[in-house]
Design a protein around this motif. Structure first.
Motif, PDB file in Angstrom:
ATOM      1  N   PRO B  40       0.820  -1.220   0.000  1.00 38.51           N
ATOM      2  CA  PRO B  40       0.000   0.000   0.000  1.00 38.51           C
ATOM      3  C   PRO B  40       0.848   1.261   0.000  1.00 38.51           C
ATOM      4  N   ARG B  41       0.483   2.181  -0.857  1.00 43.19           N
ATOM      5  CA  ARG B  41       1.145   3.492  -0.964  1.00 43.19           C
ATOM      6  C   ARG B  41       2.608   3.386  -1.411  1.00 43.19           C
ATOM      7  N   GLU B  42       2.955   2.249  -2.013  1.00 50.00           N
ATOM      8  CA  GLU B  42       4.292   2.113  -2.588  1.00 50.00           C
ATOM      9  C   GLU B  42       4.179   1.752  -4.059  1.00 50.00           C
ATOM     10  N   SER B  43       5.298   1.780  -4.750  1.00 52.44           N
ATOM     11  CA  SER B  43       5.272   1.410  -6.166  1.00 52.44           C
ATOM     12  C   SER B  43       5.607  -0.071  -6.315  1.00 52.44           C
ATOM     13  N   PRO B  44       5.248  -0.669  -7.441  1.00 50.24           N
ATOM     14  CA  PRO B  44       5.540  -2.096  -7.653  1.00 50.24           C
ATOM     15  C   PRO B  44       7.046  -2.355  -7.664  1.00 50.24           C
ATOM     16  N   ALA B  45       7.418  -3.557  -7.225  1.00 59.11           N
ATOM     17  CA  ALA B  45       8.820  -3.969  -7.245  1.00 59.11           C
ATOM     18  C   ALA B  45       8.885  -5.421  -7.653  1.00 59.11           C
ATOM     19  N   LEU B  46       9.944  -5.793  -8.351  1.00 60.14           N
ATOM     20  CA  LEU B  46      10.091  -7.167  -8.824  1.00 60.14           C
ATOM     21  C   LEU B  46      10.252  -8.119  -7.647  1.00 60.14           C
ATOM     22  N   LEU B  47       9.479  -9.215  -7.687  1.00 56.26           N
ATOM     23  CA  LEU B  47       9.552 -10.229  -6.642  1.00 56.26           C
ATOM     24  C   LEU B  47      10.324 -11.442  -7.149  1.00 56.26           C
ATOM     25  N   ILE B  48       9.889 -11.998  -8.261  1.00 55.74           N
ATOM     26  CA  ILE B  48      10.474 -13.212  -8.812  1.00 55.74           C
ATOM     27  C   ILE B  48      10.037 -13.313 -10.259  1.00 55.74           C
ATOM     28  N   ALA B  49      10.836 -13.999 -11.093  1.00 58.87           N
ATOM     29  CA  ALA B  49      10.498 -14.094 -12.509  1.00 58.87           C
ATOM     30  C   ALA B  49      10.892 -15.464 -13.051  1.00 58.87           C
ATOM     31  N   ILE B  50      10.260 -15.876 -14.148  1.00 60.85           N
ATOM     32  CA  ILE B  50      10.560 -17.165 -14.752  1.00 60.85           C
ATOM     33  C   ILE B  50      10.570 -17.054 -16.265  1.00 60.85           C
ATOM     34  N   ARG B  51      11.423 -17.852 -16.885  1.00 63.34           N
ATOM     35  CA  ARG B  51      11.406 -18.020 -18.337  1.00 63.34           C
ATOM     36  C   ARG B  51      10.966 -19.451 -18.615  1.00 63.34           C
ATOM     37  N   PRO B  52      10.260 -19.719 -19.736  1.00 67.66           N
ATOM     38  CA  PRO B  52       9.690 -21.045 -19.995  1.00 67.66           C
ATOM     39  C   PRO B  52      10.698 -22.172 -20.201  1.00 67.66           C
ATOM     40  N   VAL B  53      11.975 -21.887 -20.119  1.00 62.15           N
ATOM     41  CA  VAL B  53      12.950 -22.987 -20.224  1.00 62.15           C
ATOM     42  C   VAL B  53      12.847 -23.918 -19.027  1.00 62.15           C
ATOM     43  N   SER B  54      12.237 -23.421 -17.951  1.00 61.19           N
ATOM     44  CA  SER B  54      12.042 -24.280 -16.788  1.00 61.19           C
ATOM     45  C   SER B  54      10.587 -24.193 -16.345  1.00 61.19           C
ATOM     46  N   ASN B  55      10.145 -25.212 -15.613  1.00 64.84           N
ATOM     47  CA  ASN B  55       8.764 -25.254 -15.146  1.00 64.84           C
ATOM     48  C   ASN B  55       8.600 -24.713 -13.741  1.00 64.84           C
ATOM     49  N   LYS B  56       9.716 -24.400 -13.130  1.00 62.92           N
ATOM     50  CA  LYS B  56       9.644 -24.000 -11.716  1.00 62.92           C
ATOM     51  C   LYS B  56      10.777 -23.049 -11.401  1.00 62.92           C
ATOM     52  N   LYS B  57      10.457 -22.035 -10.613  1.00 65.51           N
ATOM     53  CA  LYS B  57      11.485 -21.113 -10.138  1.00 65.51           C
ATOM     54  C   LYS B  57      11.212 -20.833  -8.672  1.00 65.51           C
ATOM     55  N   GLU B  58      12.232 -21.044  -7.873  1.00 66.29           N
ATOM     56  CA  GLU B  58      12.057 -20.927  -6.429  1.00 66.29           C
ATOM     57  C   GLU B  58      12.964 -19.853  -5.870  1.00 66.29           C
ATOM     58  N   ASP B  59      12.436 -19.084  -4.924  1.00 62.96           N
ATOM     59  CA  ASP B  59      13.243 -18.095  -4.229  1.00 62.96           C
ATOM     60  C   ASP B  59      12.702 -18.005  -2.805  1.00 62.96           C
ATOM     61  N   GLY B  60      13.328 -18.761  -1.928  1.00 63.68           N
ATOM     62  CA  GLY B  60      12.865 -18.766  -0.539  1.00 63.68           C
ATOM     63  C   GLY B  60      11.463 -19.342  -0.440  1.00 63.68           C
ATOM     64  N   ARG B  61      10.555 -18.580   0.127  1.00 62.74           N
ATOM     65  CA  ARG B  61       9.168 -19.056   0.292  1.00 62.74           C
ATOM     66  C   ARG B  61       8.321 -18.851  -0.956  1.00 62.74           C
ATOM     67  N   PHE B  62       8.871 -18.253  -1.979  1.00 63.52           N
ATOM     68  CA  PHE B  62       8.135 -17.928  -3.196  1.00 63.52           C
ATOM     69  C   PHE B  62       8.550 -18.868  -4.321  1.00 63.52           C
ATOM     70  N   THR B  63       7.550 -19.508  -4.953  1.00 63.11           N
ATOM     71  CA  THR B  63       7.815 -20.436  -6.048  1.00 63.11           C
ATOM     72  C   THR B  63       6.836 -20.174  -7.179  1.00 63.11           C
ATOM     73  N   ILE B  64       7.371 -20.094  -8.401  1.00 67.09           N
ATOM     74  CA  ILE B  64       6.516 -20.012  -9.588  1.00 67.09           C
ATOM     75  C   ILE B  64       6.466 -21.401 -10.214  1.00 67.09           C
ATOM     76  N   PHE B  65       5.260 -21.854 -10.512  1.00 68.56           N
ATOM     77  CA  PHE B  65       5.048 -23.074 -11.283  1.00 68.56           C
ATOM     78  C   PHE B  65       4.516 -22.669 -12.646  1.00 68.56           C
ATOM     79  N   PHE B  66       5.107 -23.238 -13.711  1.00 71.43           N
ATOM     80  CA  PHE B  66       4.787 -22.799 -15.063  1.00 71.43           C
ATOM     81  C   PHE B  66       4.326 -23.985 -15.913  1.00 71.43           C
TER      82      PHE B  66
END
Lengths: 113, 112
Positions: B40-66
């Motif tokens: 709230p009241r802040e600007s967006p900031a990058l959290l985590i990102a993925i490219r389709p070469v992999s199905n999963k990207k993990e960073d601590g408690r944050f995981t992207i499943f693709f």
């Protein structure tokens, strides 16, 4: 590190008025963007500039003009402010390689009376 | 035309639970999917990102499943903390294109 400075933070104008928002970045980034954020909605791209002297329309460019005066600055003009345009305008920048991080400024809130 | 869709619009979980935020896209050419968070009241900031070469990207408690076939991805936040309460945006772009398309966001609230 660097910083993106947007001015003014709040811009109050009358309906029909031409209003300009300014953005400065000291990251030495090539690419700059203007996004509009409406309450409860996502970010919609208005204009972007890949390098100095370049200008590209986004999905929401109608009613806006932009100007990339130099590498570090990117201005956005609302050509005729409307009450339904009250939103937060976010400036962002990134290095000139697609798929790189966008760094955002703190935003400028437009209020139309 | 909404190229990136997010669901749910808002999500409330208890502290310690896993929050699952969903994102789908239409353009098969998209090959980079960053997630941004905005407090709230802040600007967006990058959290985590993925490219389709992999199905999963993990960073601590944050995981992207693709899932490239279904054009879907999801952000899992394990052991959710009240400090994770924010709006999460899924975005997409493709190589050679400088336009990032953002979803409408998911507003996450983590209750202690």
């Amino acid at each position: 590190g660097g910083i993106i400075t947007q001015t003014p933070k709040f811009l109050i104008g009358q309906e029909g008025q031409k209003l300009t928002l300014k953005c400065q970045q000291n990251f030495n980034h090539d690419t700059m963007y203007w996004y509009r954020q409406d309450s409860g909605k996502g970010l919609r791209l208005i204009y972007y500039s890949i390098t100095e002297n370049d200008l590209q329309k986004g999905d929401l460019s109608e009613g806006y003009d932009a100007s990339r005066e130099k590498k570090s600055s990117f201005s956005l003009t609302v050509t005729s402010a409307q009450k339904n345009e009250m939103a937060v305008f976010l400036c962002a920048s990134s290095i000139m390689i697609s798929g790189n991080t966008l760094y955002f400024g703190e935003g400028s809130r437009l209020i139309v009376v | 035309q909404q190229q990136v869709r997010q669901s749910p619009q808002s999500l409330t979980v208890w502290e310690g639970e896993t929050a699952i935020l969903n994102c789908s896209y239409e353009n098969s050419a998209f090959d980079y999917f960053p997630w941004y968070w905005q407090f709230p009241r802040e600007s967006p900031a990058l959290l985590i990102a993925i490219r389709p070469v992999s199905n999963k990207k993990e960073d601590g408690r944050f995981t992207i499943f693709f899932n490239k076939r279904e054009k879907k991805l999801s952000l899992h936040i394990t052991d959710s903390q009240p400090g994770d309460s924010a709006t999460y945006f899924c975005a997409a772009t493709n190589t050679g294109n400088y336009k990032y398309v953002f979803g409408a966001g998911t507003r996450l609230k983590v209750i202690a």
